[in-house]
Design a protein around this motif. Structure first.
Motif, PDB file in Angstrom:
ATOM      1  N   LEU A 271      22.164 -66.846  36.886  1.00 52.56           N
ATOM      2  CA  LEU A 271      23.065 -65.717  36.662  1.00 52.56           C
ATOM      3  C   LEU A 271      23.701 -65.285  37.977  1.00 52.56           C
ATOM      4  O   LEU A 271      24.904 -65.026  38.032  1.00 52.56           O
TER       5      LEU A 271
ATOM      6  N   TYR B 183      29.657 -59.491  34.896  1.00 53.57           N
ATOM      7  CA  TYR B 183      28.555 -59.784  33.977  1.00 53.57           C
ATOM      8  C   TYR B 183      29.076 -60.033  32.560  1.00 53.57           C
ATOM      9  O   TYR B 183      28.666 -60.994  31.907  1.00 53.57           O
TER      10      TYR B 183
ATOM     11  N   TYR C 228      20.826 -59.917  28.015  1.00 51.00           N
ATOM     12  CA  TYR C 228      21.876 -60.916  27.819  1.00 51.00           C
ATOM     13  C   TYR C 228      21.603 -62.185  28.624  1.00 51.00           C
ATOM     14  O   TYR C 228      21.959 -63.282  28.208  1.00 51.00           O
ATOM     15  N   MET C 229      20.952 -62.046  29.763  1.00 51.91           N
ATOM     16  CA  MET C 229      20.566 -63.208  30.539  1.00 51.91           C
ATOM     17  C   MET C 229      19.614 -64.083  29.713  1.00 51.91           C
ATOM     18  O   MET C 229      19.766 -65.309  29.662  1.00 51.91           O
TER      19      MET C 229
ATOM     20  N   PHE D 243      28.608 -63.408  30.216  1.00 57.54           N
ATOM     21  CA  PHE D 243      27.924 -63.340  28.919  1.00 57.54           C
ATOM     22  C   PHE D 243      28.883 -63.488  27.739  1.00 57.54           C
ATOM     23  O   PHE D 243      28.455 -63.515  26.593  1.00 57.54           O
ATOM     24  N   ASP D 244      30.175 -63.540  28.025  1.00 59.71           N
ATOM     25  CA  ASP D 244      31.211 -63.671  26.998  1.00 59.71           C
ATOM     26  C   ASP D 244      31.172 -62.511  25.993  1.00 59.71           C
ATOM     27  O   ASP D 244      31.207 -62.710  24.777  1.00 59.71           O
TER      28      ASP D 244
ATOM     29  N   TYR E 285      26.529 -67.510  38.871  1.00 62.52           N
ATOM     30  CA  TYR E 285      27.703 -67.308  38.014  1.00 62.52           C
ATOM     31  C   TYR E 285      28.481 -66.043  38.370  1.00 62.52           C
ATOM     32  O   TYR E 285      29.699 -66.019  38.274  1.00 62.52           O
TER      33      TYR E 285
ATOM     34  N   VAL F  51      19.308 -64.064  26.357  1.00 66.12           N
ATOM     35  CA  VAL F  51      20.050 -64.585  25.200  1.00 66.12           C
ATOM     36  C   VAL F  51      20.849 -65.822  25.598  1.00 66.12           C
ATOM     37  O   VAL F  51      20.930 -66.793  24.835  1.00 66.12           O
ATOM     38  N   CYS F  52      21.420 -65.803  26.784  1.00 66.91           N
ATOM     39  CA  CYS F  52      22.223 -66.926  27.273  1.00 66.91           C
ATOM     40  C   CYS F  52      21.375 -68.016  27.925  1.00 66.91           C
ATOM     41  O   CYS F  52      21.921 -68.957  28.509  1.00 66.91           O
ATOM     42  N   LYS F  53      20.058 -67.878  27.821  1.00 70.70           N
ATOM     43  CA  LYS F  53      19.108 -68.873  28.336  1.00 70.70           C
ATOM     44  C   LYS F  53      19.319 -69.152  29.820  1.00 70.70           C
ATOM     45  O   LYS F  53      19.383 -70.300  30.267  1.00 70.70           O
ATOM     46  N   MET F  54      19.417 -68.060  30.573  1.00 70.14           N
ATOM     47  CA  MET F  54      19.590 -68.164  32.019  1.00 70.14           C
ATOM     48  C   MET F  54      18.366 -67.598  32.725  1.00 70.14           C
ATOM     49  O   MET F  54      17.534 -66.945  32.112  1.00 70.14           O
TER      50      MET F  54
END
Length: 136
Positions: free
Chosen positions: A86, A117, A75-76, A121-122, A89, A78-81
């Motif tokens: 991360l 988390y 997910y990190m 990542f919403d 956040y 996917v979220c371009k982090m």
């Protein structure tokens, strides 16, 4: 460049996001703004960057399915982090976030940590914990 020379090549901006604002020189030699749909060099650079991101996401997906990393890493990506972003956040040290990439550590995380988390990542905690091959 002159306002009438602003490139209008087919690009990422035209297809996905409209046009990009650029600065150009008008007929009187004054700086003004102009809209550009992009130019070839920029299109190539953006395409290469997007392909690299897609490869990182695919690699993370494969590693999750092979139980070599946790869904947090997927997910990190996917979220371009990156881990440092991360970590900021979720309010943790970067080394802790990296440690949570280990499947054995991920399985023991508290609900509170999982919620942090999931919120970043919403997604739901359930989706974060019970990732399926069809979800990714």
């Amino acid at each position: 460049m002159k306002k009438e020379e602003v490139p209008q090549d087919k690009s990422f901006f035209r297809e996905e996001h409209g046009k990009e604002l650029c600065y150009a020189v008008d007929d009187k030699g004054n700086y003004t703004t102009a809209l550009s749909s992009g130019w070839e060099a920029k299109t190539i650079a953006l395409d290469n960057a997007l392909k690299a991101i897609e490869e990182r996401i695919a690699d993370a997906k494969k590693r999750v399915l092979e139980n070599k990393t946790s869904p947090i890493e997927y997910y990190m990506e996917v979220c371009k982090m990156e881990p440092a972003i991360l970590a900021s956040y979720v309010g943790m040290w970067q080394w802790r976030v990296k440690r949570h990439f280990k499947p054995s550590v991920f399985k023991r995380l508290s609900q509170k940590t999982l919620r942090k988390y999931a919120e970043v990542f919403d997604i739901s905690v359930e989706r974060l914990k019970n990732i399926e091959s069809t979800d990714i």
